[in-house]
Design an enzyme around this catalytic site. Structure first.
Site, PDB file in Angstrom:
ATOM      1  N   MET A  77       0.842  -1.813  -0.097  1.00  0.00           N
ATOM      2  CA  MET A  77       0.001  -0.444  -0.310  1.00  0.00           C
ATOM      3  C   MET A  77       0.704   1.186  -0.092  1.00  0.00           C
ATOM      4  O   MET A  77       1.970   1.299   0.631  1.00  0.00           O
ATOM      5  CB  MET A  77      -0.834   0.178   1.364  1.00  0.00           C
ATOM      6  CG  MET A  77      -2.208  -1.295   0.489  1.00  0.00           C
ATOM      7  SD  MET A  77      -3.202  -1.141   2.525  1.00  0.00           S
ATOM      8  CE  MET A  77      -4.044   0.293   2.690  1.00  0.00           C
ATOM      9  N   HIS A  78       0.184   2.866  -0.191  1.00  0.00           N
ATOM     10  CA  HIS A  78       0.891   4.299  -0.070  1.00  0.00           C
ATOM     11  C   HIS A  78       1.910   4.089  -0.552  1.00  0.00           C
ATOM     12  O   HIS A  78       2.122   5.434  -0.963  1.00  0.00           O
ATOM     13  CB  HIS A  78       0.953   3.446   0.971  1.00  0.00           C
ATOM     14  CG  HIS A  78       0.446   3.691   2.321  1.00  0.00           C
ATOM     15  ND1 HIS A  78      -0.629   3.469   2.982  1.00  0.00           N
ATOM     16  CD2 HIS A  78       0.980   2.873   3.543  1.00  0.00           C
ATOM     17  CE1 HIS A  78      -1.229   2.828   3.396  1.00  0.00           C
ATOM     18  NE2 HIS A  78       0.595   2.106   3.986  1.00  0.00           N
ATOM     19  N   ASP A 233      -2.520  -4.806   0.774  1.00  0.00           N
ATOM     20  CA  ASP A 233      -2.326  -6.761   1.464  1.00  0.00           C
ATOM     21  C   ASP A 233      -2.653  -7.248   2.157  1.00  0.00           C
ATOM     22  O   ASP A 233      -3.661  -8.051   2.388  1.00  0.00           O
ATOM     23  CB  ASP A 233      -0.816  -6.524   1.499  1.00  0.00           C
ATOM     24  CG  ASP A 233      -0.097  -5.196   2.125  1.00  0.00           C
ATOM     25  OD1 ASP A 233      -0.740  -4.487   2.430  1.00  0.00           O
ATOM     26  OD2 ASP A 233       1.207  -4.897   2.699  1.00  0.00           O
TER      27      ASP A 233
END
EC number: 2.7.1.17
Length: 479
Positions: A77-78, A233
């Site tokens: 992520m991110h 995830d």
């Protein structure tokens, strides 16, 4: 068959399952991380495509992919993938564990609208502060940004030609109205961006696009296969582990640690440093307490004393009450509940009697007490945990699982051996999108055994956690 792709930080994993959700085949391809400066962490998105080509070619050599009916995606992520108007990558992707934007994150978090709308602290690893950093440090790149994608969504662009994101991953950007499940234009404006620069949003179990004919033909897949929205995830792992209903939770003992709980309502509490995100399924949310060093702490200690971490973790015998030696596992800062990037770890209560095994137990107990902090932070939001499923490399240690069950006063279920992680969850989301089914097919894995709390040690672990909290307070600002 249904395909799940999980784009991790160190590798891309692919799994194939059948309509009965049985694993048919899997393949992996490694990835490397570039660290050109202290605190930086980057990857070239072209490497993700090469890795995808590798795993799909490997699966095609093992299985006839003409029976494929759906694809799902999961990933780290991110990250910030920046594209120009022709979908060319403008710079390497800035990853989730990159801390260069810590100043920008603090500035944004001081603006009350970010916590109010997103339900979360603006952490340095989130996407929005990265864009503010780019605006300051690389203004020419920022001026050329036409689209911003999360890592797995760049794979989606390659698969389908569509700019699409889904709710669980989008919730980690600091641009999503997490309760209403839509991009917030005021937060984008505060970052110097507009809604047109972000992808279209779908739910994780919805169809986000279809496989490009040229790619399908080259890989021996049917044309027009639906590609599901997928999940970040941890959300995809929640789907794979069947943690999709309120009260269900899993504890992940990986390099970092996660206490993940499903919710059927939105209950943000950013002051706890709990992550409150959309789940990968409609009308569901999830919350996570995140600790930055779990098995990483034991690996560090094992290296310090010249021992094998797995042997240490599995050679401690039956559970004991916590000893006088106390370990604080803040080797690289901490998220929940401290949100403190500067704090560092410590041993306290060392004595002549502290031998290698006693220190190893202290390390595992310290990580366990960090999970107790996460439990308490989740409880402060009203989230309940009826039981835990254990996952990750640390779950091979009976001692650790017994400590967690006892300290959290909650039974821990160890699933049978098998694949139930993010790639498997992504494949289930692909099945949901292709067959128009929902959360009813996301069931917990079969149980190998259940580790119950050891009642004779409950009070001792409660007292140990109280000492841990005092020690944590004492070292803040000192380390």
């Amino acid at each position: 068959m249904y395909l799940g792709l999980d784009l991790g930080t160190t590798g891309l994993k692919a799994v194939l399952i059948d309509g009965e959700r049985r694993l048919l085949a899997e393949a992996t391809a490694p990835l490397s991380v570039s660290r050109p400066h202290p605190g930086w962490s980057e990857q070239d998105p072209a490497a993700w495509i090469r890795a995808a080509e590798t795993v799909l070619t490997a699966l095609a050599a093992e299985r006839d992919l003409s029976a494929l009916r759906g694809i799902g995606l999961s990933g780290q992520m991110h990250g910030a993938v920046l594209l120009d108007a022709a979908d060319a990558v403008l710079r390497p992707c800035i990853l989730w564990n990159d801390t260069r934007a810590h100043g920008e994150a603090a500035e944004m978090d001081a603006d009350p609208q970010f916590r109010a709308v997103t339900g979360n602290i603006v952490f340095p690893g989130f996407t929005a502060p990265k864009l503010r950093w780019v605006a300051h440090a690389e203004p020419r790149v920022f001026a050329s940004v036409a689209k911003i994608l999360l890592p797995k969504d760049y794979l989606r662009l390659w698969l389908t030609g569509e700019h699409v994101a889904e709710m669980s991953d989008a919730a980690g950007t600091s641009w999503l109205d997490t309760g209403r499940r839509l991009w917030d234009e005021s937060l984008l404006a505060a970052t110097g961006l507009s809604a047109g620069q972000l992808p279209r949003l779908v739910e994780g179990s919805d169809v986000s696009g279809h496989l490009r004919p040229a790619l399908a033909g080259r890989l021996g897949m049917p044309a027009d296969i639906p590609v599901a929205g997928g999940g970040g995830d941890n959300a995809a792992t929640g789907v794979g582990m069947g943690v999709v209903r309120a009260g269900q939770a899993f504890v992940s003992l990986g390099t970092s640690g996660v206490l993940f709980a499903a919710n059927d309502a939105y209950a943000p509490a950013p002051e706890t440093a709990v992550h409150t995100f959309c789940h990968a399924l409609p009308d569901m949310w999830h919350q996570m307490g995140v600790i930055l060093s779990a098995t990483d702490a034991l690996n560090w200690y094992a290296g310090l004393v010249g021992e094998d971490a797995a042997r240490l973790a599995t050679s401690l015998g039956p559970l004991r009450a916590p000893g006088e030696t106390l370990f604080l596992p803040y080797l690289g800062g901490e998220r929940t509940p401290l949100n403190d990037a500067a704090i560092r770890g410590a041993f306290l209560g060392l004595a002549h009697a502290t031998d290698r095994a006693a220190a190893a137990r202290a390390v595992m107990e310290g990580v366990t007490f960090a999970f107790c902090d996460c439990r308490d932070a989740l409880a402060a939001t009203g989230t309940r945990i009826d039981g835990l499923i254990a996952t990750g490399g640390g779950a091979r240690s009976d001692y650790w699982l017994a400590a967690i069950a006892t300290a959290l006063d909650c039974p821990v279920t160890l699933p049978v051996a098998g694949e139930f992680g993010a790639a498997y969850g992504a494949a289930l989301l692909g099945l949901m999108a292709a067959e128009d089914v929902g959360a009813e097919i996301a069931e917990p894995p079969a149980t190998a055994r259940i580790i119950a709390p050891e009642a004779s040690f409950t009070d001792a672990f409660r007292a140990g956690h109280a000492r841990y909290r005092k020690a944590r307070t004492a070292i803040q600002g000192v380390t």
